[in-house]
Design a protein around this motif. Structure first.
Motif, PDB file in Angstrom:
ATOM      1  N   ILE A 168      61.897 -10.320 -66.305  1.00  0.00           N
ATOM      2  CA  ILE A 168      62.593 -11.371 -65.550  1.00  0.00           C
ATOM      3  C   ILE A 168      62.050 -11.543 -64.125  1.00  0.00           C
ATOM      4  O   ILE A 168      61.674 -12.645 -63.742  1.00  0.00           O
ATOM      5  CB  ILE A 168      64.127 -11.167 -65.584  1.00  0.00           C
ATOM      6  N   PRO A 169      61.972 -10.459 -63.334  1.00  0.00           N
ATOM      7  CA  PRO A 169      61.445 -10.663 -61.967  1.00  0.00           C
ATOM      8  C   PRO A 169      60.022 -11.234 -61.966  1.00  0.00           C
ATOM      9  O   PRO A 169      59.715 -12.136 -61.180  1.00  0.00           O
ATOM     10  CB  PRO A 169      61.443  -9.252 -61.377  1.00  0.00           C
ATOM     11  N   THR A 170      59.167 -10.739 -62.895  1.00  0.00           N
ATOM     12  CA  THR A 170      57.786 -11.226 -62.974  1.00  0.00           C
ATOM     13  C   THR A 170      57.764 -12.728 -63.267  1.00  0.00           C
ATOM     14  O   THR A 170      57.078 -13.489 -62.583  1.00  0.00           O
ATOM     15  CB  THR A 170      57.047 -10.506 -64.129  1.00  0.00           C
ATOM     16  N   LEU A 171      58.528 -13.119 -64.288  1.00  0.00           N
ATOM     17  CA  LEU A 171      58.497 -14.528 -64.676  1.00  0.00           C
ATOM     18  C   LEU A 171      59.194 -15.426 -63.655  1.00  0.00           C
ATOM     19  O   LEU A 171      58.852 -16.589 -63.502  1.00  0.00           O
ATOM     20  CB  LEU A 171      59.102 -14.717 -66.066  1.00  0.00           C
TER      21      LEU A 171
ATOM     22  N   ASN B   9      59.417 -12.737 -78.370  1.00  0.00           N
ATOM     23  CA  ASN B   9      60.827 -13.084 -78.188  1.00  0.00           C
ATOM     24  C   ASN B   9      61.407 -12.537 -76.889  1.00  0.00           C
ATOM     25  O   ASN B   9      62.194 -13.201 -76.222  1.00  0.00           O
ATOM     26  CB  ASN B   9      61.644 -12.602 -79.384  1.00  0.00           C
ATOM     27  N   ALA B  10      61.005 -11.315 -76.540  1.00  0.00           N
ATOM     28  CA  ALA B  10      61.511 -10.723 -75.292  1.00  0.00           C
ATOM     29  C   ALA B  10      61.046 -11.550 -74.098  1.00  0.00           C
ATOM     30  O   ALA B  10      61.821 -11.837 -73.171  1.00  0.00           O
ATOM     31  CB  ALA B  10      61.011  -9.293 -75.162  1.00  0.00           C
ATOM     32  N   VAL B  11      59.781 -11.955 -74.121  1.00  0.00           N
ATOM     33  CA  VAL B  11      59.254 -12.724 -72.994  1.00  0.00           C
ATOM     34  C   VAL B  11      59.874 -14.128 -72.958  1.00  0.00           C
ATOM     35  O   VAL B  11      60.192 -14.644 -71.878  1.00  0.00           O
ATOM     36  CB  VAL B  11      57.706 -12.769 -73.063  1.00  0.00           C
ATOM     37  N   ILE B  12      60.101 -14.716 -74.140  1.00  0.00           N
ATOM     38  CA  ILE B  12      60.751 -16.035 -74.180  1.00  0.00           C
ATOM     39  C   ILE B  12      62.164 -15.951 -73.580  1.00  0.00           C
ATOM     40  O   ILE B  12      62.607 -16.821 -72.829  1.00  0.00           O
ATOM     41  CB  ILE B  12      60.807 -16.578 -75.636  1.00  0.00           C
ATOM     42  N   ALA B  13      62.876 -14.851 -73.903  1.00  0.00           N
ATOM     43  CA  ALA B  13      64.221 -14.667 -73.357  1.00  0.00           C
ATOM     44  C   ALA B  13      64.163 -14.587 -71.826  1.00  0.00           C
ATOM     45  O   ALA B  13      64.983 -15.187 -71.125  1.00  0.00           O
ATOM     46  CB  ALA B  13      64.856 -13.415 -73.938  1.00  0.00           C
ATOM     47  N   ALA B  14      63.182 -13.852 -71.306  1.00  0.00           N
ATOM     48  CA  ALA B  14      63.044 -13.720 -69.849  1.00  0.00           C
ATOM     49  C   ALA B  14      62.695 -15.074 -69.230  1.00  0.00           C
ATOM     50  O   ALA B  14      63.213 -15.438 -68.164  1.00  0.00           O
ATOM     51  CB  ALA B  14      61.973 -12.693 -69.516  1.00  0.00           C
ATOM     52  N   LEU B  15      61.855 -15.819 -69.922  1.00  0.00           N
ATOM     53  CA  LEU B  15      61.457 -17.136 -69.415  1.00  0.00           C
ATOM     54  C   LEU B  15      62.661 -18.086 -69.407  1.00  0.00           C
ATOM     55  O   LEU B  15      62.843 -18.881 -68.480  1.00  0.00           O
ATOM     56  CB  LEU B  15      60.342 -17.704 -70.307  1.00  0.00           C
ATOM     57  N   ILE B  59      71.337 -13.007 -72.003  1.00  0.00           N
ATOM     58  CA  ILE B  59      70.996 -12.407 -70.709  1.00  0.00           C
ATOM     59  C   ILE B  59      71.341 -13.362 -69.564  1.00  0.00           C
ATOM     60  O   ILE B  59      71.878 -12.951 -68.538  1.00  0.00           O
ATOM     61  CB  ILE B  59      69.507 -12.009 -70.669  1.00  0.00           C
ATOM     62  N   SER B  60      71.062 -14.658 -69.756  1.00  0.00           N
ATOM     63  CA  SER B  60      71.380 -15.626 -68.699  1.00  0.00           C
ATOM     64  C   SER B  60      72.866 -15.630 -68.403  1.00  0.00           C
ATOM     65  O   SER B  60      73.286 -15.636 -67.249  1.00  0.00           O
ATOM     66  CB  SER B  60      70.989 -17.040 -69.110  1.00  0.00           C
ATOM     67  N   ASN B  61      73.677 -15.636 -69.467  1.00  0.00           N
ATOM     68  CA  ASN B  61      75.117 -15.671 -69.237  1.00  0.00           C
ATOM     69  C   ASN B  61      75.632 -14.360 -68.654  1.00  0.00           C
ATOM     70  O   ASN B  61      76.566 -14.351 -67.858  1.00  0.00           O
ATOM     71  CB  ASN B  61      75.856 -16.020 -70.525  1.00  0.00           C
TER      72      ASN B  61
END
Lengths: 265, 163
Positions: A168-171, B9-15, B59-61
């Motif tokens: 999250i912080p990176t992106l 999927n993990a990176v998409i969630a972070a994005l 995660i966003s919520n």
């Protein structure tokens, strides 16, 4: 950029609430959310409010900080309050000014729903304020473990959540950088017509996706060369420990629920 | 589950969270305008994206929402149910654009789940809330169709998660 949001809003500390096991906090909040709906009289709502304030006190989180974080919710609470005051027309007429009429039931419902909502928001923010996202993930993984019996990929989900939290912080930094880079090139997504704003989103999302996929690819390769083979037989660096505090917290909640039950109108 | 599927999927969630937090800060009220909602269309390109999107919503919520855990439960339920319906529908609907339009209609219809949330949490009138939410969701997602289509031409979402 990161200052704009109180990210995850976790405040490290050493209070009673901070030291609780994430599992007990999660169970606590889940039960609390359901228990809030038991309240239906002034005394029971007062009890809920008092209990929430006590919990905040036990967490040593500054009230001022919590209230600061509530600003966006305040608008929603005020809106809901007014909605009930003006549109519930039951009970005695309390106030009349032209077409504006406020009834007893409307005022009561307005106050009840606002308090209920406030209490819910305060209690759930207390969880995220006193528990780091990674502890929440650990807690959730253990709590969801029984679902493994029905082939639910608990470990994989928890791992994805941890990876996500790490990225999250990176992106966010990257999103911010790309936003600024496009802004410098004259793109503007915060003004203009709908069509212009949509068109401005594409050059923003392309580099974002490209870099995100690149990171995912690198990560997958790194995991594979290090021999990642799923959760079977893995040991943990962070150990969860349930102690007397956790049992006490849940017993206090149970007492509050029993009291709420007897105070129902 | 393949390591690549998990990593993507993990990176998409972070994005999803990064975009929710930075691109559309006016996302969590009655008028939902989250650019990240467009990510829902990813499932049309490959059903494996379902996990990443649902995780992103979760995660966003958890970290950003003002409505707290109401959003957590109902938001995740809404995304999960809608995406699952789309995955099934995509077996019958041929073509990606048609698939995304079907996805838009599914998400618009299932907005009643969020309307129930707002009725429960704040006592909002159900039908009025449902109507406003459905309209805004429809707009964001239908606008997302050409955007995601343009992105797919350059990125090929299916290939990104498959090999």
């Amino acid at each position: 950029m990161m200052e704009k949001m109180v990210f995850g809003r976790y405040i490290p500390g050493d209070s009673f609430v901070h030291r609780l096991d994430p599992r007990s906090k999660l169970i606590f909040v889940f039960i609390f959310i359901a228990a809030v709906f038991l309240a239906n009289s002034t005394v029971s709502y007062a009890l809920l409010l008092a209990f929430t304030l006590m919990s905040i006190f036990a967490s040593k989180v500054r009230i001022g900080f919590l209230i600061g974080g509530l600003k966006p919710v305040m608008f929603l609470i005020a809106f809901t309050f007014l909605l009930h005051i003006f549109f519930t027309k039951e009970g005695d007429l309390l106030f009349e000014l032209g077409f504006l009429k406020i009834y007893e039931e409307g005022l009561r419902q307005g106050i009840y729903i606002s308090v209920r909502f406030l209490v819910l928001v305060l209690m759930t923010s207390l969880l995220t304020l006193t528990t780091s996202p990674i502890s929440i993930t650990d807690g959730l993984e253990v709590l969801l473990n029984p679902l493994k019996k029905v082939k639910f990929p608990v470990h994989e989900l928890a791992l994805m959540m941890s990876i996500s939290l790490r990225f999250i912080p990176t992106l966010m930094d990257e999103t911010d950088k790309i936003l600024k880079a496009q802004l410098a090139r004259g793109s503007d997504i915060s003004s203009g017509t709908m069509k212009e704003r949509i068109q401005a989103v594409v050059p923003l999302l392309v580099p974002l996706f490209v870099s995100a996929f690149k990171r995912a690819e690198d990560l997958a390769v790194a995991m594979e060369v290090r021999g990642y083979r799923g959760g079977e037989g893995r040991t943990r660096y962070r150990q969860l420990k349930w102690d007397w505090r956790d049992t006490t917290a849940l017993l206090i909640l149970l007492a509050v629920i029993v009291a709420l039950w007897f105070l129902r109108g | 589950m393949k390591v690549k599927t998990m990593a993507v999927n993990a990176v998409i969630a972070a994005l999803y969270l990064a975009v929710t937090a930075l691109i559309a800060p006016f996302g969590f009220t009655n008028i939902q305008f989250r650019v990240s909602e467009m990510f829902n269309h990813l499932v049309v390109f490959n059903k494996k994206y379902l996990i990443g999107i649902v995780l992103g919503v979760f995660i966003s919520n958890l970290l950003l929402s003002t409505l707290g855990w109401y959003d957590l439960t109902f938001g995740v339920a809404h995304s999960l149910i809608s995406l699952a319906i789309t995955v099934v529908l995509c077996k019958f609907v041929k073509g990606r654009v048609k698939g995304m339009v079907a996805n838009t209609l599914v998400f618009t219809f299932t907005m009643f789940i969020i309307a129930i949330e707002l009725k429960l949490a704040l006592g909002f009138p159900f039908w009025f809330t449902y109507a406003t939410l459905a309209i805004s969701e429809f707009v964001v997602m239908i606008v997302g169709v050409p955007v995601m289509n343009a992105l797919n031409k350059r990125l090929d979402f299916n290939r990104m998660i498959e090999d």
